[in-house]
Design an enzyme around this catalytic site. Structure first.
Site, PDB file in Angstrom:
ATOM      1  CB  CYS A   1      -0.955   0.006   1.189  1.00  0.00           C
ATOM      2  SG  CYS A   1      -0.111   0.059   2.807  1.00  0.00           S
TER       3      CYS A   1
ATOM      4  CG  HIS B   1      -3.958   0.888   4.604  1.00  0.00           C
ATOM      5  ND1 HIS B   1      -3.620  -0.038   3.649  1.00  0.00           N
ATOM      6  CD2 HIS B   1      -4.888   1.693   4.031  1.00  0.00           C
ATOM      7  CE1 HIS B   1      -4.329   0.183   2.551  1.00  0.00           C
ATOM      8  NE2 HIS B   1      -5.109   1.236   2.758  1.00  0.00           N
TER       9      HIS B   1
ATOM     10  CG  ASP C   1      -6.553   2.049  -0.566  1.00  0.00           C
ATOM     11  OD1 ASP C   1      -5.527   1.658  -1.156  1.00  0.00           O
ATOM     12  OD2 ASP C   1      -6.765   1.837   0.647  1.00  0.00           O
TER      13      ASP C   1
END
Length: 258
Positions: free
Chosen positions: A69, A109, A124
């Site tokens: 991520c 994250h 995202d």
């Protein structure tokens, strides 16, 4: 046009001369999800490099690898900035629904917030098979895509001030928590994510430092490869094949071009 802008467009198949706007962001997010995999192979192979703009360009756009991520959303953040978007990066904590608790390794994250016409949206590109594929407004409004339904609700906690909730297509019947994030601590210097990379690499509770994982979305579902299995979701139908190391390398090359 910058090297990053040009290479990113080439990697996902987005025309060099097409203007990137809020209106066609859905298309770009879908192309990104289908062409740049979520994977931890550098972590497993102990080949990670410092998080910087140039290192991310080299890894994801030149060598055509994927990432986790903090890598995937960082490179997408740079792409947005170079195309005139008002964007920042934020940190959050992933929720483990099977345990009904947040991960204990902290805010590892990374996601993106953009502002468009005075409205903030969550984006995202680094949440594995759980990608919204569209900007999600911070208003609790439900956004639907080919991957399911998504919403962001304001909820203050030790982990942040908002929560992403999702209901994946063909997989979930009820809403579940994706992660909490802190909108009040925007980040523009990706070197901060070296701390995240260190935790992901070294922490005993890290979900990404034990075995290889590589996944990406397709136009009919998603595919996931580990060192023991290859799983395909195709319009709601799932097939799972047990594999060994030789088959792993074959599938890695065939489906992920790595």
């Amino acid at each position: 046009m910058s090297e990053l802008n040009l290479l990113f467009r080439k990697r996902i198949g987005f025309p060099e001369k097409e203007h990137l706007s809020f209106e066609n962001l859905d298309n770009v997010l879908a192309k990104t999800a289908q062409n740049i995999p979520f994977e931890n192979l550098c972590i497993i192979g102990e080949k990670s490099k410092d998080i910087s703009k140039q290192n991310l360009v080299e890894k994801i756009l030149v060598k055509k690898e994927g990432g986790l991520c903090y890598e995937l959303n960082s490179i997408f953040y740079f792409f947005l900035i170079e195309n005139g978007f008002d964007a920042v990066l934020v940190r959050g904590v992933v929720y483990k629904n099977e345990l009904q608790e947040y991960l204990t390794i902290g805010r590892t994250h990374v996601a993106i917030l953009i502002t468009h016409k005075e409205q903030k949206y969550l984006i995202d590109t680094g949440f594995g098979g759980n990608l919204p594929l569209k900007p999600v407004p911070l208003t609790r409004e439900v956004v639907a895509s080919d991957n399911g339904e998504f919403r962001v609700k304001k909820e203050k906690s030790e982990h942040g001030d908002y929560i992403l909730e999702l209901k994946l297509k063909h997989k979930d019947t009820d809403w579940k928590i994706g992660y909490a994030f802190d909108s009040k601590k925007p980040i523009s210097d990706v070197s901060e994510f070296n701390d995240i990379q260190r935790i992901i690499t070294e922490h005993p509770d890290s979900p990404f430092n034990k075995s290889p994982l590589i996944t990406k979305l397709t136009n009919r579902g998603n595919i996931t490869l580990t060192n023991t299995s290859f799983t395909q979701w195709d319009n709601g139908l799932v097939t799972k094949e047990k594999i060994e190391s030789e088959r792993f390398n074959e599938l890695l090359k065939r489906y992920f071009e790595m």
